[in-house]
Write a protein that holds these residues in place. Structure first.
Motif, PDB file in Angstrom:
ATOM      1  N   UNK A 182     -23.552  -1.956 -44.529  1.00 51.14           N
ATOM      2  CA  UNK A 182     -23.754  -0.441 -44.735  1.00 51.14           C
ATOM      3  C   UNK A 182     -23.639   0.006 -46.293  1.00 51.14           C
ATOM      4  N   UNK A 183     -22.759  -0.662 -47.070  1.00 51.26           N
ATOM      5  CA  UNK A 183     -22.265  -0.348 -48.302  1.00 51.26           C
ATOM      6  C   UNK A 183     -23.727  -0.762 -48.946  1.00 51.26           C
ATOM      7  N   UNK A 184     -24.486  -2.091 -48.967  1.00 51.22           N
ATOM      8  CA  UNK A 184     -25.600  -2.336 -49.437  1.00 51.22           C
ATOM      9  C   UNK A 184     -26.579  -1.191 -49.427  1.00 51.22           C
ATOM     10  N   UNK A 185     -26.940  -0.970 -48.128  1.00 53.78           N
ATOM     11  CA  UNK A 185     -27.647   0.103 -47.711  1.00 53.78           C
ATOM     12  C   UNK A 185     -27.747   1.391 -48.439  1.00 53.78           C
ATOM     13  N   UNK A 186     -26.430   1.857 -48.265  1.00 54.43           N
ATOM     14  CA  UNK A 186     -26.078   3.241 -48.843  1.00 54.43           C
ATOM     15  C   UNK A 186     -26.217   3.230 -50.396  1.00 54.43           C
TER      16      UNK A 186
END
Length: 64
Positions: A15-19
């Motif tokens: 989620x952090x990478x996608x965000x």
């Protein structure tokens, strides 16, 4: 307390990478479209925006 409640909450890495990619890309696009950022200046500026977005995403992903 159950076993799940005793474990520490871990950050949501995907989620952090996608965000980071979405927020950083959107920021770069908006700044270049509105003339705030010139295409010649994208190198360092885009890196700083992506790092900032990643740090904000990591901080936001920490759960109680």
């Amino acid at each position: 307390m159950s076993q799940n409640q005793k474990q520490k909450a871990r950050p949501d890495v995907p989620g952090v990478v996608a965000g980071t990619v979405l927020a950083g890309g959107a920021s770069i696009w908006m700044l270049t479209e509105n003339g705030v950022l010139q295409p010649d200046d994208l190198g360092v500026t885009s890196a700083l925006l992506l790092v900032t977005a990643g740090l904000l995403g990591l901080a936001a992903s920490r759960r109680g």
